[in-house]
Enzyme design. Structure first.
Site, PDB file in Angstrom:
ATOM      1  N   LYS A   1       0.835  -1.207   0.000  1.00  0.00           N
ATOM      2  CA  LYS A   1       0.000   0.000   0.000  1.00  0.00           C
ATOM      3  C   LYS A   1       0.869   1.257   0.000  1.00  0.00           C
ATOM      4  O   LYS A   1       0.578   2.232  -0.676  1.00  0.00           O
ATOM      5  CB  LYS A   1      -0.924   0.018   1.224  1.00  0.00           C
ATOM      6  CG  LYS A   1      -2.152  -0.836   1.040  1.00  0.00           C
ATOM      7  CD  LYS A   1      -3.243  -0.058   0.330  1.00  0.00           C
ATOM      8  CE  LYS A   1      -4.449  -0.954   0.144  1.00  0.00           C
ATOM      9  NZ  LYS A   1      -5.679  -0.320  -0.061  1.00  0.00           N
TER      10      LYS A   1
ATOM     11  N   LYS B   1      -8.510 -16.317 -13.923  1.00  0.00           N
ATOM     12  CA  LYS B   1      -9.598 -16.108 -12.979  1.00  0.00           C
ATOM     13  C   LYS B   1     -10.353 -14.803 -13.217  1.00  0.00           C
ATOM     14  O   LYS B   1      -9.807 -13.869 -13.816  1.00  0.00           O
ATOM     15  CB  LYS B   1      -9.065 -16.175 -11.556  1.00  0.00           C
ATOM     16  CG  LYS B   1      -8.556 -14.896 -10.924  1.00  0.00           C
ATOM     17  CD  LYS B   1      -8.005 -15.201  -9.538  1.00  0.00           C
ATOM     18  CE  LYS B   1      -8.582 -14.324  -8.435  1.00  0.00           C
ATOM     19  NZ  LYS B   1      -8.041 -12.973  -8.359  1.00  0.00           N
TER      20      LYS B   1
ATOM     21  N   LYS C   1     -11.589  -8.224 -10.326  1.00  0.00           N
ATOM     22  CA  LYS C   1     -11.737  -6.806 -10.642  1.00  0.00           C
ATOM     23  C   LYS C   1     -10.489  -6.242 -11.303  1.00  0.00           C
ATOM     24  O   LYS C   1     -10.568  -5.515 -12.281  1.00  0.00           O
ATOM     25  CB  LYS C   1     -12.078  -6.035  -9.361  1.00  0.00           C
ATOM     26  CG  LYS C   1     -12.720  -4.714  -9.643  1.00  0.00           C
ATOM     27  CD  LYS C   1     -13.603  -4.250  -8.512  1.00  0.00           C
ATOM     28  CE  LYS C   1     -14.843  -5.109  -8.359  1.00  0.00           C
ATOM     29  NZ  LYS C   1     -15.394  -5.062  -7.016  1.00  0.00           N
TER      30      LYS C   1
END
Ligand code: TRP
Length: 329
Positions: free
Chosen positions: A112, A195, A198
């Protein structure tokens, strides 16, 4: 007594079929077998500065979607994190014994921090403590999580152990991972990637209508077709068959399997059938979703009642924690 399960739901975007056959289906099963607390992690989302006007709506939408899928407030306690302020007190207590070094070493933090270098805030650093507080607040023993959350779970166990050792108590159980990735059916992407996800940008959403689904499915990547009888399928074609096996009837699957084997298959037909079956699968969920979305009063009432139940359990934990630490009750 049923074992307690806690899971947090990130209020980001809409549910797609990959989510449905992953986390959502596990939740539907778990609500029957366990004492479940499912909450929408809206406080966690503050680490990335969401717009004020989106906070309540994102929570409402994701709540409506889970309810439309069959999450049942009669069976599970479903609430919005920010409605149960007790978690903040536990977050504070845990933070007092969470060390900078161990928080900085978390890969999720490092990632992050790399992604948003201009906003490496303390909330990001202490994300694992808030998550531990979410879980320990109800003294959960099981937490359904994906692979990406395993380190956060390690931290939650460490904080639980540390508290117990520090005060010489056996108060918090060490919450175990209830691995979603092992149990879930993996929904393939139709763009050739393994897969649906998003970040892969290849999702079919539960709220997609028939036309949208058709457009997405017709674009699915295929190959030049079977070259000889009974041959093995390439990955992209196997993906289509996997999809069929999930949303279509066994007869339909068998029909196309035979067509594949005798080389008479037409991918266009297969896609049309697949699109129709996905649309049929989505239809009842979409309908219920529309009903919930049109009834914010009902959604808010469900959230309020969920929060009341969650607070009851939270209060018990916090009262005891305060006493153990040495505060008045
Ligand atoms: N960190 C989880 C995620 O990103 C969401 C979450 C927050 C959570 N608190 C939790 C999950 C507690 C399980 C238990 O998906």
């Amino acid at each position: 007594m049923k074992e307690t399960v806690v899971s947090g739901i990130r209020p980001t975007g809409n549910l797609h079929l990959g989510n449905y056959f992953g986390a959502v289906k596990s939740f539907l099963q778990m609500q029957n077998d366990y004492n479940c607390y499912f909450f929408i992690a809206d406080w966690h989302s503050l680490t990335t500065r969401p717009k004020p006007e989106n906070i309540v709506n994102s929570a409402r939408t994701i709540l409506a979607e889970y309810l439309a899928c069959g999450l049942d407030p009669e069976k599970a306690t479903i609430y919005v994190q920010s409605d149960v302020k007790e978690v903040l007190e536990l977050y504070l207590f845990l933070n007092m014994n969470a060390y900078l070094g161990e928080l900085e070493r978390c890969t999720t933090f490092k990632e992050k921090a790399r992604k948003q270098p201009d906003n490496v805030n303390a909330g990001l650093l202490t994300y694992p403590t808030l998550m531990a507080a979410d879980i320990l607040l109800h003294r959960a023993v099981k937490v359904p999580v994906g692979k990406d959350q395993e380190q956060n779970m390690e931290m939650a166990r460490k904080f639980a152990r540390r508290f117990n050792t520090m005060y010489g108590v056996e108060f918090f159980p060490e919450p175990q991972n209830f691995s979603l990735s092992e149990k879930a059916v993996k929904i393939p992407g139709l763009d050739g990637s393994g897969k649906m996800g998003k970040s892969e940008g290849n999702c079919i959403y539960l709220m997609d209508d028939e036309a949208t689904i058709k457009k997405k499915v017709m674009k699915a990547v295929t190959d030049q077709g079977p070259q000889e009888m009974n041959s093995t399928r390439s990955e992209v074609i196997e993906n289509l068959f996997t999809f069929l096996s999930i949303v279509s009837t066994p007869d339909t699957y068998q029909y196309f399997d035979e067509k594949w084997n005798d080389c008479s298959i037409r991918y266009g037909d297969l896609k049309k059938q697949l699109a129709a079956d996905i649309a049929a699968f989505n239809a009842p969920i979409r309908e219920r979703l529309a009903e919930y979305m049109a009834n914010t009063e009902l959604l808010d009432r469900i959230a309020r009642e969920g929060a009341e139940k969650a607070r009851e359990s939270a209060r018990k934990t916090i009262d005891e924690v305060r006493q153990i630490i040495g505060f008045r009750k």
